[in-house]
Design a protein around this motif. Structure first.
Motif, PDB file in Angstrom:
ATOM      1  N   LEU A  65       0.875  -1.183   0.000  1.00 40.90           N
ATOM      2  CA  LEU A  65       0.000   0.000   0.000  1.00 40.90           C
ATOM      3  C   LEU A  65       0.907   1.226   0.000  1.00 40.90           C
ATOM      4  O   LEU A  65       1.400   1.620   1.058  1.00 40.90           O
ATOM      5  CB  LEU A  65      -0.888   0.009   1.244  1.00 40.90           C
ATOM      6  N   ASN A  66       1.151   1.776  -1.171  1.00 42.89           N
ATOM      7  CA  ASN A  66       2.137   2.847  -1.347  1.00 42.89           C
ATOM      8  C   ASN A  66       3.476   2.408  -0.756  1.00 42.89           C
ATOM      9  O   ASN A  66       4.018   1.422  -1.196  1.00 42.89           O
ATOM     10  CB  ASN A  66       1.631   4.149  -0.731  1.00 42.89           C
ATOM     11  N   ASP A  67       3.943   3.087   0.295  1.00 40.06           N
ATOM     12  CA  ASP A  67       5.240   2.717   0.864  1.00 40.06           C
ATOM     13  C   ASP A  67       5.113   1.657   1.954  1.00 40.06           C
ATOM     14  O   ASP A  67       6.107   1.257   2.548  1.00 40.06           O
ATOM     15  CB  ASP A  67       5.925   3.955   1.459  1.00 40.06           C
ATOM     16  N   TRP A  68       3.912   1.247   2.232  1.00 40.39           N
ATOM     17  CA  TRP A  68       3.696   0.308   3.325  1.00 40.39           C
ATOM     18  C   TRP A  68       3.447  -1.092   2.793  1.00 40.39           C
ATOM     19  O   TRP A  68       2.833  -1.265   1.752  1.00 40.39           O
ATOM     20  CB  TRP A  68       2.486   0.737   4.163  1.00 40.39           C
ATOM     21  N   ARG A  69       3.893  -2.064   3.541  1.00 43.03           N
ATOM     22  CA  ARG A  69       3.571  -3.438   3.185  1.00 43.03           C
ATOM     23  C   ARG A  69       2.790  -4.052   4.342  1.00 43.03           C
ATOM     24  O   ARG A  69       3.205  -3.988   5.498  1.00 43.03           O
ATOM     25  CB  ARG A  69       4.842  -4.248   2.947  1.00 43.03           C
ATOM     26  N   LEU A  70       1.675  -4.650   3.979  1.00 41.76           N
ATOM     27  CA  LEU A  70       0.825  -5.287   4.984  1.00 41.76           C
ATOM     28  C   LEU A  70       0.829  -6.798   4.779  1.00 41.76           C
ATOM     29  O   LEU A  70       0.535  -7.271   3.690  1.00 41.76           O
ATOM     30  CB  LEU A  70      -0.606  -4.744   4.872  1.00 41.76           C
ATOM     31  N   ASP A  71       1.206  -7.518   5.812  1.00 39.20           N
ATOM     32  CA  ASP A  71       1.131  -8.977   5.811  1.00 39.20           C
ATOM     33  C   ASP A  71       0.019  -9.381   6.774  1.00 39.20           C
ATOM     34  O   ASP A  71      -0.053  -8.839   7.879  1.00 39.20           O
ATOM     35  CB  ASP A  71       2.422  -9.610   6.356  1.00 39.20           C
ATOM     36  N   THR A  72      -0.807 -10.289   6.338  1.00 39.43           N
ATOM     37  CA  THR A  72      -1.766 -10.860   7.289  1.00 39.43           C
ATOM     38  C   THR A  72      -1.588 -12.380   7.268  1.00 39.43           C
ATOM     39  O   THR A  72      -1.186 -12.946   6.243  1.00 39.43           O
ATOM     40  CB  THR A  72      -3.229 -10.530   6.924  1.00 39.43           C
ATOM     41  N   ALA A  73      -1.846 -13.000   8.390  1.00 36.23           N
ATOM     42  CA  ALA A  73      -1.692 -14.460   8.455  1.00 36.23           C
ATOM     43  C   ALA A  73      -2.731 -15.037   9.390  1.00 36.23           C
ATOM     44  O   ALA A  73      -3.026 -14.459  10.436  1.00 36.23           O
ATOM     45  CB  ALA A  73      -0.294 -14.814   8.951  1.00 36.23           C
ATOM     46  N   ILE A  74      -3.262 -16.156   8.959  1.00 37.44           N
ATOM     47  CA  ILE A  74      -4.154 -16.905   9.850  1.00 37.44           C
ATOM     48  C   ILE A  74      -3.776 -18.378   9.735  1.00 37.44           C
ATOM     49  O   ILE A  74      -3.646 -18.908   8.628  1.00 37.44           O
ATOM     50  CB  ILE A  74      -5.648 -16.651   9.544  1.00 37.44           C
ATOM     51  N   ALA A  75      -3.538 -18.992  10.882  1.00 36.17           N
ATOM     52  CA  ALA A  75      -3.248 -20.427  10.911  1.00 36.17           C
ATOM     53  C   ALA A  75      -4.433 -21.108  11.573  1.00 36.17           C
ATOM     54  O   ALA A  75      -4.630 -20.983  12.785  1.00 36.17           O
ATOM     55  CB  ALA A  75      -1.970 -20.692  11.689  1.00 36.17           C
ATOM     56  N   LEU A  76      -5.237 -21.771  10.743  1.00 33.52           N
ATOM     57  CA  LEU A  76      -6.415 -22.479  11.272  1.00 33.52           C
ATOM     58  C   LEU A  76      -5.994 -23.898  11.616  1.00 33.52           C
ATOM     59  O   LEU A  76      -6.519 -24.878  11.072  1.00 33.52           O
ATOM     60  CB  LEU A  76      -7.543 -22.461  10.239  1.00 33.52           C
ATOM     61  N   ASP A  77      -5.025 -23.975  12.451  1.00 37.41           N
ATOM     62  CA  ASP A  77      -4.366 -25.238  12.761  1.00 37.41           C
ATOM     63  C   ASP A  77      -3.725 -25.047  14.134  1.00 37.41           C
ATOM     64  O   ASP A  77      -2.777 -24.280  14.278  1.00 37.41           O
ATOM     65  CB  ASP A  77      -3.301 -25.490  11.676  1.00 37.41           C
ATOM     66  N   PRO A  78      -4.268 -25.699  15.151  1.00 34.42           N
ATOM     67  CA  PRO A  78      -3.781 -25.443  16.515  1.00 34.42           C
ATOM     68  C   PRO A  78      -2.518 -26.208  16.906  1.00 34.42           C
ATOM     69  O   PRO A  78      -2.252 -26.383  18.093  1.00 34.42           O
ATOM     70  CB  PRO A  78      -4.971 -25.862  17.376  1.00 34.42           C
TER      71      PRO A  78
END
Lengths: 266, 445
Positions: free
Chosen positions: B180-193
């Protein structure tokens, strides 16, 4: 593109001038080498053959991406062989002014890691090439050397130009070289043969350009050999499937994309 | 409510199975359709170790790791890798109760394991990327000292005596990366306990120090250390984001995530008359920042994190119990390309639990320092490396000298030692009788 055409014309003009006048001013020759036309973006396969004094051989293969931007040179190397280093990625951003940055991706760690920018005199991945050699691309940075020579010399039935350089005090330590002597092809402005001495003035390395190709107006050394005269170790580098890519996806030359591995060369 | 939850679980199970089937189907059909992997790598390694104290063979492990990668059309890539292990030693292959039902090894005998290491499909368009499947989220900038790098579970069966540290365990989930312009967004979801793997009871690196066992006897578990059942995929999911941007020749990142703790707490359970010890991994949240910067021949790194609700064991009226406390973590590191081709990595980390009424079973503050020095010789055919990791608060440490010889393009031989020093109840000293010399041969093709 305009810049490439202009520089190519200058190179041809320079070659014609040489043919007419024989010797040239060493500073002018060095300046023309430094301004030698290059492609803004370049992709290809790089094959290294490493041979020690006993003849034992190791090979390395990588996909290379190179972009000459206005203020920076970006270089990505994705190793494809041997298997032990496959998918290892190295990226450098060499700023024309300001500090350089480097990153390394090791598949085992799953992480792109910022690494210290290597000294230009550090050797690259066990080869006989230094990081400085890789960045330099057979040009001699004008601020690093005091040039002499410029005389015509006969070499294997070819008329070539000699060029010598003494490293400035500031550059000597970072380059790891004290001096060089080179024979320059006046048409391509590539050194055909190049000898370096180490910081103490002892013979260190011999570089021989074995094959040059003109790709989209720019000359590229596609096969060359580097021999360490002190250890007998030799590295032969061959570039294959080189293509210029003025519309190169520059996002591939960012640290965030290093873990993607080698681009598809099709 | 129970019915609704039951339906939800059934629905989720269906989605999960469908996703797994889609990935396996995509990769298999690509292979069948003649789309050969562009990269197939196999690594075979054998480790042999002898304890310096008893001179017993304490490590004898064979590992085979095949991996294939595909290009599946514009922007699409696939990766599949397996891990096969066989061990005839007392170091063992670690617990399996830490795995969720979907990530359980296919073969999980005491001496043999076969598991799916990674299986992922990713799509990239411009500066956006989405990855689905079994994968890791390696966040943080320090090496081995885990400050913000606490998203993934890790293997601890070899304590910290591993080449790659931490040894992450991939989990099923989804990750996105967006610029996002100069920003980097990482999202993560681990549906594994799945949670971190420990050494089994009686194994060479089963935790012994009182700070971990809290004086409890972990015997009577048939050699297997039990972890709370890991089948609550949604309730025990790990969810987080990281937002970063470049600042000059550096990068700054802010991250937050919520999921099962990486440091288990002990629980005493009474089944009939026999008390049983279980490892529990309650969820907690972490907020952290990381920064790294190139400074000539050096790279500087810094991280800090705060966990407001760290589950922790405390002693109340001589009884072991659990509570939650604030936890501060911080670390600094430097890489230096020193003269003569020497590479130096030095780090300092601190881990502090905030005060409370009950006594902690572990020290309130741990301070850890690490130092690694390495140099290549003879055209990188030889590598000498020495690593030291020590507790400045407890005074115990480990040292790991090793020499690595690249015999040819596919064969590497390594000789090394894992040496532990200090008191029996220190986090490193607990293994002072487990010091070992070892040899490793690795073939890759």
């Amino acid at each position: 593109m305009k810049r490439l055409i202009t520089l190519t014309c200058l190179a041809v003009l320079f070659a014609v001038t040489i043919a007419a006048n024989a010797d040239v001013e060493p500073a002018l020759l060095a300046s023309n080498i430094a301004d030698r036309p290059t492609n803004l973006g370049r992709t290809g396969e790089m094959h290294f053959t490493l041979r020690n004094a006993n003849g034992k051989q190791r090979v390395r293969a990588a996909v290379l991406q190179h972009a000459d931007l206005a203020d920076m040179t970006k270089l990505a190397i994705h190793f494809t062989a041997p298997a032990a280093i496959r998918d290892t990625g190295f990226l450098s951003h060499d700023a024309d002014s300001g500090p350089d940055q480097s990153w390394l991706y090791l598949p085992a760690t799953d992480r792109v890691r910022r690494v210290p920018a290597s000294d230009r005199g550090d050797y690259f991945m066990g080869t006989d090439l230094t990081y400085g050699d890789l960045q330099d691309n057979f040009k001699f940075q004008l601020e690093d050397w005091v040039f002499t020579g410029g005389t015509e010399q006969q070499h294997k039935n070819e008329l070539l130009l000699s060029l010598q350089g003494i490293a400035t005090d500031a550059a000597r330590r970072s380059l790891g070289y004290r001096s060089f002597t080179a024979l320059i092809d006046p048409l391509t402005l590539f050194p055909v043969q190049l000898n370096y001495t180490d910081e103490d003035g002892e013979p260190l390395k011999r570089v021989q350009i074995l094959k040059q190709e003109q790709i989209d107006g720019a000359w590229i050394a596609t096969r060359f050999a580097v021999e360490n005269l002190q250890t007998g170790h030799q590295t032969i580098i061959e570039l294959r499937n080189v293509r210029t890519d003025s519309d190169m996806d520059l996002t591939r030359l960012e640290a965030d994309a290093l873990d993607l591995g080698a681009p598809d060369l099709g | 409510m129970r019915l609704t939850l039951g339906k939800f679980r059934a629905g989720w199970l269906l989605v999960r199975k469908a996703a797994l089937a889609a990935i396996v189907w995509s990769l298999t059909s690509a292979a069948i359709a003649g789309l050969a992997p562009y990269s197939i790598t196999t690594e075979l390694g054998y480790d042999l170790g002898m304890e310096t104290h008893s001179q017993d063979v304490s490590l004898s492990r064979l590992t085979l790791q095949p991996q294939a990668k595909w290009r599946l059309g514009k922007g699409w890539r696939g990766e599949l890798s397996l891990r096969m292990e066989w061990a005839d030693d007392d170091t063992g292959l670690g617990t399996t109760s830490n795995y969720s039902s979907i990530s359980q090894p296919w073969v999980k005998a005491r001496r043999a394991r076969l598991e799916l290491d990674k299986a992922k499909l990713s799509w990239r368009g411009g500066r956006n990327r989405i990855t689905i499947g079994k994968q890791v989220a390696a966040w943080g900038v320090l090496d081995g000292i885990r400050i913000t790098d606490r998203f993934d579970p890790v293997r601890r069966r070899d304590f910290i005596f591993t080449d790659t540290r931490p040894e992450r365990i991939a989990r099923w989930g989804l990750q996105t990366q967006t610029q996002l312009n100069d920003w980097r967004l990482d999202t993560a979801i681990a549906l594994d306990p799945t949670v971190s793997q420990q050494a089994n009871i009686g194994d060479r690196f089963a935790l012994q120090a009182v700070r971990y066992t809290h004086g409890l006897s972990l015997e009577g578990t048939n050699g297997y250390l039990e972890t709370d059942t890991r089948n609550r995929n949604v309730q025990d999911a790990t969810v987080g984001f990281r937002l970063g941007r470049n600042l000059g020749t550096g990068r700054f990142s802010l991250m937050a995530f919520n999921g099962p703790t990486t440091d288990p707490v002990l629980a005493l359970e009474r089944t009939g008359t026999t008390p049983r010890v279980k490892l529990q991994y309650p969820k907690r949240s972490l907020i952290g920042i990381s920064w790294d910067r190139t400074l000539g021949s050096m790279v500087l790194r810094a991280e800090t994190a705060y966990i407001p609700d760290q589950p922790i064991n405390v002693i109340v009226n001589s009884q072991l119990t659990q509570t939650r406390r604030g936890r501060w973590l911080g670390g600094l590191g430097v890489d230096w390309n020193a003269p003569l081709g020497i590479f130096i990595n030095a780090q300092l980390g601190a881990d502090h639990i905030t005060s409370g009424q009950a006594d902690l079973a572990r020290p309130q503050t741990d301070v850890i320092a690490t130092l690694r020095v390495q140099r290549h010789f003879r055209q990188a055919g030889w590598k000498l490396q020495c690593e030291w990791i020590g507790s400045l608060s407890d005074g115990d440490s480990v040292a790991r000298p090793m020499v690595i010889r690249e015999l040819n393009d596919s064969l590497t031989f390594t000789l090394g030692a894992d040496l532990a020093f200090g008191a029996r109840n220190g986090q490193f000293g607990q293994f002072h009788e487990r010091s070992r010399g070892w040899a490793r041969i690795k073939v890759s093709w």
